[in-house]
Design a protein around this motif. Structure first.
Motif, PDB file in Angstrom:
ATOM      1  N   VAL A 135       0.847  -1.199   0.000  1.00  0.00           N
ATOM      2  CA  VAL A 135       0.000   0.000   0.000  1.00  0.00           C
ATOM      3  C   VAL A 135       0.881   1.247   0.000  1.00  0.00           C
ATOM      4  O   VAL A 135       0.608   2.221  -0.710  1.00  0.00           O
ATOM      5  CB  VAL A 135      -0.965  -0.014   1.198  1.00  0.00           C
ATOM      6  N   SER A 136       1.970   1.227   0.759  1.00  0.00           N
ATOM      7  CA  SER A 136       2.884   2.372   0.784  1.00  0.00           C
ATOM      8  C   SER A 136       3.487   2.605  -0.603  1.00  0.00           C
ATOM      9  O   SER A 136       3.569   3.741  -1.081  1.00  0.00           O
ATOM     10  CB  SER A 136       4.006   2.147   1.784  1.00  0.00           C
ATOM     11  N   GLU A 137       3.926   1.533  -1.221  1.00  0.00           N
ATOM     12  CA  GLU A 137       4.521   1.645  -2.563  1.00  0.00           C
ATOM     13  C   GLU A 137       3.497   2.174  -3.549  1.00  0.00           C
ATOM     14  O   GLU A 137       3.794   3.058  -4.379  1.00  0.00           O
ATOM     15  CB  GLU A 137       5.054   0.292  -3.036  1.00  0.00           C
ATOM     16  N   HIS A 138       2.302   1.634  -3.492  1.00  0.00           N
ATOM     17  CA  HIS A 138       1.254   2.068  -4.425  1.00  0.00           C
ATOM     18  C   HIS A 138       0.894   3.520  -4.179  1.00  0.00           C
ATOM     19  O   HIS A 138       0.615   4.262  -5.121  1.00  0.00           O
ATOM     20  CB  HIS A 138       0.046   1.179  -4.349  1.00  0.00           C
ATOM     21  N   SER A 139       0.890   3.927  -2.879  1.00  0.00           N
ATOM     22  CA  SER A 139       0.588   5.330  -2.536  1.00  0.00           C
ATOM     23  C   SER A 139       1.649   6.220  -3.151  1.00  0.00           C
ATOM     24  O   SER A 139       1.341   7.274  -3.718  1.00  0.00           O
ATOM     25  CB  SER A 139       0.545   5.544  -1.032  1.00  0.00           C
TER      26      SER A 139
END
Length: 146
Positions: A135-139
């Motif tokens: 989720v952090s990477e996608h954010s």
């Protein structure tokens, strides 16, 4: 010596003879009287002692009666305690123990479920950690695009 003098002399002799004969009897009689008085005194003392003993026996009887009553009271209290203990044992056996068994069973079952899923929980924590990173990477990617 005249007749009167002779009679008087005989009378004096008889009085003297009678006195001398009666004196030992009087002495013996006085001794008997003294001994009778001693016996009466001793009987009186014995009667007094007997009355004292009777009084003491009555006191002991009274005390024994009180002790009997106290013992009955203690017996009643002990019986009450025994009844209370019996009721407590029945209550423990019929109410508390089944409830404790139910609680124990519930905790044992819950523990068994948690134990069976403990290794799955570690995998779930790893999955959550992975999701956080994704989720952090996608954010970051979405922010870079946006």
């Amino acid at each position: 010596m005249t007749e009167n003098e002779l009679l008087l002399a005989i009378s004096d002799m008889m009085d003297h003879k009678l006195k001398s004969e009666l004196q030992p009897i009087k002495n013996d009689l006085q001794t008997v009287k003294n001994e009778v008085q001693l016996v009466k005194n001793e009987v009186q003392m014995l009667n007094e002692d007997l009355q004292t003993v009777k009084d003491e026996v009555q006191l002991v009887k009274d005390e024994v009666q009180l002790m009997k009553e106290d013992l009955e009271t203690v017996k009643d209290k002990v019986q009450t305690i025994e009844n209370d203990v019996h009721h407590m044992k029945l209550y423990q056996e019929n109410i508390i123990m089944p409830r404790l068994n139910t609680i124990e069973s519930c905790y044992t079952d819950t523990y068994g479920r948690y134990r069976n899923y403990s290794d799955k929980m570690e995998a779930a924590f790893e999955d959550i950690e992975l999701l956080k990173r994704v989720v952090s990477e996608h954010s970051m990617k979405l922010q870079a695009l946006g």
